[in-house]
Design an enzyme around this catalytic site. Structure first.
Site, PDB file in Angstrom:
ATOM      1  N   GLU A  94      21.924  11.172  98.143  1.00 55.02           N
ATOM      2  CA  GLU A  94      21.482  11.682  96.844  1.00 55.02           C
ATOM      3  C   GLU A  94      21.124  10.548  95.891  1.00 55.02           C
ATOM      4  OE1 GLU A  94      24.268  14.485  95.174  1.00 55.02           O
ATOM      5  OE2 GLU A  94      23.762  16.005  96.663  1.00 55.02           O
ATOM      6  N   GLU A 116      22.530  19.451 102.533  1.00 49.20           N
ATOM      7  CA  GLU A 116      23.811  19.724 101.872  1.00 49.20           C
ATOM      8  C   GLU A 116      23.632  20.818 100.831  1.00 49.20           C
ATOM      9  OE1 GLU A 116      26.134  16.257 100.389  1.00 49.20           O
ATOM     10  OE2 GLU A 116      26.546  17.510  98.640  1.00 49.20           O
TER      11      GLU A 116
HETATM   12  C1  IDC Z   1      32.288  15.419  96.250  1.00 48.09           C
HETATM   13  C2  IDC Z   1      33.591  15.773  96.922  1.00 48.09           C
HETATM   14  C3  IDC Z   1      34.746  15.272  96.092  1.00 48.09           C
HETATM   15  C4  IDC Z   1      34.547  13.791  95.827  1.00 48.09           C
HETATM   16  C5  IDC Z   1      33.201  13.534  95.178  1.00 48.09           C
HETATM   17  C6  IDC Z   1      32.921  12.061  94.976  1.00 48.09           C
HETATM   18  O1  IDC Z   1      33.665  17.176  97.125  1.00 48.09           O
HETATM   19  O2  IDC Z   1      35.964  15.491  96.787  1.00 48.09           O
HETATM   20  O3  IDC Z   1      35.579  13.358  94.933  1.00 48.09           O
HETATM   21  O4  IDC Z   1      32.195  14.040  96.015  1.00 48.09           O
HETATM   22  O5  IDC Z   1      32.915  11.388  96.194  1.00 48.09           O
HETATM   23  C7  IDC Z   1      27.294  16.124  96.076  1.00 48.09           C
HETATM   24  C8  IDC Z   1      27.618  14.959  96.923  1.00 48.09           C
HETATM   25  C9  IDC Z   1      29.006  15.086  97.524  1.00 48.09           C
HETATM   26  C10 IDC Z   1      29.963  15.736  96.538  1.00 48.09           C
HETATM   27  C11 IDC Z   1      29.485  17.163  96.303  1.00 48.09           C
HETATM   28  C12 IDC Z   1      30.422  17.993  95.408  1.00 48.09           C
HETATM   29  O6  IDC Z   1      26.665  14.729  97.941  1.00 48.09           O
HETATM   30  O7  IDC Z   1      29.439  13.810  97.889  1.00 48.09           O
HETATM   31  O8  IDC Z   1      31.241  15.771  97.116  1.00 48.09           O
HETATM   32  N1  IDC Z   1      28.149  17.104  95.745  1.00 48.09           N
HETATM   33  O9  IDC Z   1      30.551  17.400  94.151  1.00 48.09           O
HETATM   34  N2  IDC Z   1      26.138  16.375  95.482  1.00 48.09           N
HETATM   35  C13 IDC Z   1      26.270  17.478  94.734  1.00 48.09           C
HETATM   36  C14 IDC Z   1      27.550  17.957  94.889  1.00 48.09           C
END
Ligand code: IDC
Length: 377
Positions: A210, A302
């Protein structure tokens, strides 16, 4: 910590650690995985978008068939090598396919959730087509131990391959959002793994999870410096390219898909990623995808059923609307996340990954029940 995590792997993975992954080119390598279903098994053997089936691959199939290691009836045996055709992902027979699967959570956060048992359940009980291996670069990920995280990716690829699943290897950049910060790491990682897995026909490479806070021109520049490294080792695999604004095709940062359409990455056999979280992203984002899909090959590597925080209540109505749209457009998707944490995105109940049973609904959370049922349907 990494070594202990690796030791939680059983069967296939331990064999891989000892002998190298090439030893796994035998579908029966793992005594711990469930037996492969017969060639006539359920919906995974049938292209859900066209209803067509392909011949099962066998060890004696020629070079145009799926890899001899994929069990008969598995997604890889049925569909063979994938490639981008127009705006679609097509199988080896040239038929558009929609792959449905799950993204892991960060390998560093849930080291025991991707294992031969969980992936066997994903393949045979969930009837999924692929797993996305989310290898964070920061936050305790790849940058802290390149060799260790590369080995974990190799293990997951080997396990998924022995089951006949496709695998998306995700270079999970997030913070910082400018992928160029990790350019050299990406080049060295992909040169390494693309060479080692070049003979496989079931691996897709996702070069930047991302990008955020960075313009499309800079993302494109990054892509054009990483893709040639992959192609030099592995000329034929599909590459997934992240888009501006957390892979929103720019929407989350006030842009839209036209910046990509007007200035595409100079490479072939690539798709652009779009991510959404169903409780945060609705009509605006759905309209963008519907429009963009007329011009761009899209892959939803995702999505989540909750807000973009990955937590809070699931919006299953919005998620259903999304997945209906993706089905109609034949856009592949993976849901975040194949983990057993406290957030609502975790599909498994707490503690599941410490055990060996990943099948059925008793081990699942609300988001888990939703996506398993959707994929099986
Ligand atoms: C989130 C995880 C969370 C973690 C955070 C930072 O669920 O546990 O603390 O990342 O690492 C994304 C990202 C993905 C995120 C997810 C939800 O690709 O890494 O995971 N998310 O926030 N993009 C949009 C949402």
């Amino acid at each position: 910590m990494h070594r202990r995590a690796a030791l939680t792997w059983t069967g296939v993975a331990l064999a891989a650690l000892v002998t190298g992954w090439a030893a796994l080119a035998v579908p029966t390598a793992s005594a711990d995985t469930e037996p492969a279903p017969p060639a006539t098994a359920g919906p995974v053997a049938t292209d859900p978008t066209t209803g067509t089936t392909g011949p099962p691959a066998t060890a004696t199939d020629g070079p145009t068939a799926g890899p001899a290691t994929a069990p008969a009836g598995s997604p890889v045996a049925v569909h063979g090598r994938l490639r981008v055709c127009g705006v679609n992902l097509c199988d080896e027979a040239g038929e558009p396919v929609q792959l449905r699967g799950m993204s892991s959570h960060g390998l560093q956060f849930f080291p025991n959730c991707l294992n031969p048992d969980s992936l066997a359940a994903l393949r045979t009980d969930w009837q999924a087509d692929f797993v996305r291996v989310a290898m964070y670069v920061q936050e305790g990920g790849f940058e802290t131990d390149p060799a260790g995280f590369t080995r974990r990716v190799d293990e997951a690829v080997a396990t998924a391959s022995a089951l006949g699943l496709y695998v998306v290897v995700d270079f999970h950049i997030l913070t910082p959002g400018d992928p160029r910060f990790n350019l050299e790491r990406a080049q060295s990682f992909f040169a390494d793994v693309a060479a080692r897995h070049a003979e496989r026909t079931n691996v897709l490479w996702e070069i930047a999870n991302e990008p955020n806070g960075v313009g499309w021109a800079d993302i494109k520049s990054y892509a054009e410096q990483v893709i040639p490294v992959i192609r030099a080792a592995d000329p034929d695999s599909v590459v997934l390219v992240g888009t501006r604004g957390f892979s929103s095709l720019g929407v989350s940062e006030g842009a839209d898909e036209t910046e990509v359409i007007d200035d595409p990455v100079d490479a072939t056999n690539i798709m652009y990623t779009f991510h959404f979280y169903a409780a945060s992203h609705r009509d605006l984002q759905r309209a963008t995808v519907a429009r963009a899909a007329r011009s761009l090959p899209l892959f939803v590597s995702e999505f989540g059923t909750q807000t973009f925080t990955g937590d809070g209540p699931n919006d299953l109505d919005s998620a259903t609307t999304w997945l209906d749209l993706l089905k109609s457009l034949k856009i592949s998707y993976a849901m975040w996340s194949f983990s057993d944490g406290p957030e609502s995105n975790s599909v498994f109940r707490r503690g599941t990954c410490a055990g060996t049973d990943f099948t059925g609904t008793a081990v699942l959370t609300e988001s888990g029940e939703f996506i398993r049922s959707r994929i099986r349907g």
